[in-house]
Design an enzyme around this catalytic site. Structure first.
Site, short mmCIF file in Angstrom:
data_model
loop_
_atom_site.label_atom_id
_atom_site.label_comp_id
_atom_site.label_asym_id
_atom_site.label_seq_id
_atom_site.Cartn_x
_atom_site.Cartn_y
_atom_site.Cartn_z
N PRO A 246 0.82 -1.22 0.00
CA PRO A 246 0.00 0.00 0.00
C PRO A 246 0.84 1.26 0.00
O PRO A 246 1.98 1.24 0.48
CB PRO A 246 -0.79 -0.10 1.32
CG PRO A 246 -0.02 -1.04 2.18
CD PRO A 246 0.77 -1.94 1.27
N ASN B 225 11.03 4.44 -1.75
CA ASN B 225 10.45 3.16 -1.34
C ASN B 225 11.43 2.31 -0.56
O ASN B 225 12.63 2.29 -0.85
CB ASN B 225 9.94 2.39 -2.57
CG ASN B 225 8.81 3.13 -3.26
OD1 ASN B 225 8.30 4.10 -2.70
ND2 ASN B 225 8.45 2.69 -4.44
N ASP C 258 10.54 -1.00 0.01
CA ASP C 258 10.10 -2.38 -0.20
C ASP C 258 11.11 -3.28 -0.89
O ASP C 258 10.93 -4.49 -0.98
CB ASP C 258 8.76 -2.40 -0.97
CG ASP C 258 8.82 -1.62 -2.29
OD1 ASP C 258 9.88 -1.63 -2.96
OD2 ASP C 258 7.80 -1.00 -2.65
N HIS D 43 15.02 6.68 1.68
CA HIS D 43 14.45 6.40 2.99
C HIS D 43 14.86 5.03 3.51
O HIS D 43 14.19 4.45 4.36
CB HIS D 43 12.92 6.54 2.95
CG HIS D 43 12.48 7.95 2.63
ND1 HIS D 43 11.21 8.28 2.24
CD2 HIS D 43 13.17 9.12 2.62
CE1 HIS D 43 11.13 9.59 2.02
NE2 HIS D 43 12.31 10.12 2.23
#
Ligand code: OAD
Length: 300
Positions: A47, A121, A123, A140
């Site tokens: 998400p 991101n 992920d 990040h």
């Protein structure tokens, strides 16, 4: 989700997607920088942060935090890592599969067109399409690696995902019965961004021909102000379902408050990232290569 506005015309941006692909075809565009955000991974089941009803900040209500961002604050994590871990178990997909957009990035690298990916991101999906890690700047931080806050031992994402399933609460270090809290190598609010981020901006943007900004609300600094780097002749392509957000704080003052794409060499495509990159590849005759990009899947 989505927006019916899908052209540049209502914003002042004047460049068409066709002109962008034409410049790639004619080799006028040789150096491309990517700036990406959570919207490139929503089709992989990760998400985003700010989409109403679906974004992470909406889902945080049940964790009873002092304020939503606390869950991504270093000082809060160090005191109480439990809500962070509850959220990760809820939201990080069991099976990680890169999206068409991640494959497109790999294709740009294969074509020697990719200068760098600056991503917000965490992920780690870029790694699953085997993009050279030197080409990726994870502003990040990333789930790709993690560190024990007590002994400093590091592990990879595969180990971390397994431990998320095996352990309860905050994942703890298993080395020599250390039992320290494991922190994924993320840049939480309050941490400084990696030096690589700051050191590469000037050299990367100096001769950039095209900046492609995808799947980000452009609300978090200093990342959002990257769009102001680069020569004025650099084309900018913004692909996102919604308009870019307002930039707060001091940076907002310097940037005139709003993030805008109203230069004559800006192009805006308000649509799904995967759909637009497929359109670009179709126009460039790259569809087969896009389809054939090899990738790994993590988890089951
Ligand atoms: P946001 O959630 O703020 O923005 C994601 C954007 O992607 C939104 O504008 C959506 O409309 C758009 N979007 C969603 N799915 C899309 C799709 N399939 N195609 C195109 N657009 C889509 O996420 P970021 O801008 O990445 O920071 O958020 C920036 C930072 O805020 C994060 O890195 C995180 C957060 O606080 C930290 O954790 C430090």
């Amino acid at each position: 989700m989505g927006n019916t506005l899908n052209t540049s015309s209502s914003t002042g941006a004047q460049l068409s997607l066709k002109s962008i692909t034409q410049k790639i075809k004619s080799c006028e565009t040789k150096k491309i920088i990517i700036m990406s955000g959570a919207g490139i991974s929503t089709s992989a089941g990760v998400p985003d942060f700010r989409s109403p009803n679906l974004g992470i900040y909406f889902k945080l209500q049940k964790y009873k935090l002092p304020y939503p961002e606390a869950i991504f604050e270093s000082s809060y994590f160090n005191k109480n890592p439990e809500p962070f871990y509850a959220l990760i178990r809820e939201l990080y997909p069991k099976k990680l599969v890169p999206t068409t957009t991640h494959k497109f990035f790999k294709l740009l690298e294969n074509k020697n067109l990719l200068t760098r990916i600056y991503t917000q991101n965490i992920d780690a999906l870029e790694h699953l399409v085997h993009i050279d890690s030197q080409k990726i700047i994870e502003a990040h931080g990333t789930f790709q690696t993690n560190t024990c806050l007590k002994c400093g031992h590091t592990n990879n994402l595969k180990w971390f995902k397994e431990q998320l399933d095996k352990q309860t609460g905050a994942v703890k270090c298993l080395k020599d019965s250390c039992n320290g809290v494991i922190k994924p190598d993320l840049v939480l609010f309050g941490d400084s961004l990696p030096l690589r981020y700051f050191n590469n901006i000037k050299p990367d943007f100096k001769d950039c021909d095209l900046l492609i900004i995808l799947g980000t609300s452009l609300t978090v600094q200093p990342f959002a102000s990257l769009i102001t780097e680069g020569p004025s002749k650099m084309d900018r392509l913004f692909i996102n379902l919604t308009k870019p957000g307002k930039v707060g704080g001091l940076a907002g003052l310097f940037m005139g408050g709003d993030v805008t794409f109203n230069r004559e060499n800006d192009c805006i495509e308000m649509d799904y990232c995967d759909k637009v990159v497929e359109k670009i590849c179709l126009d460039l005759g790259w569809q087969e290569e896009l389809k054939n990009i090899e990738f790994d899947v993590l988890g089951e």
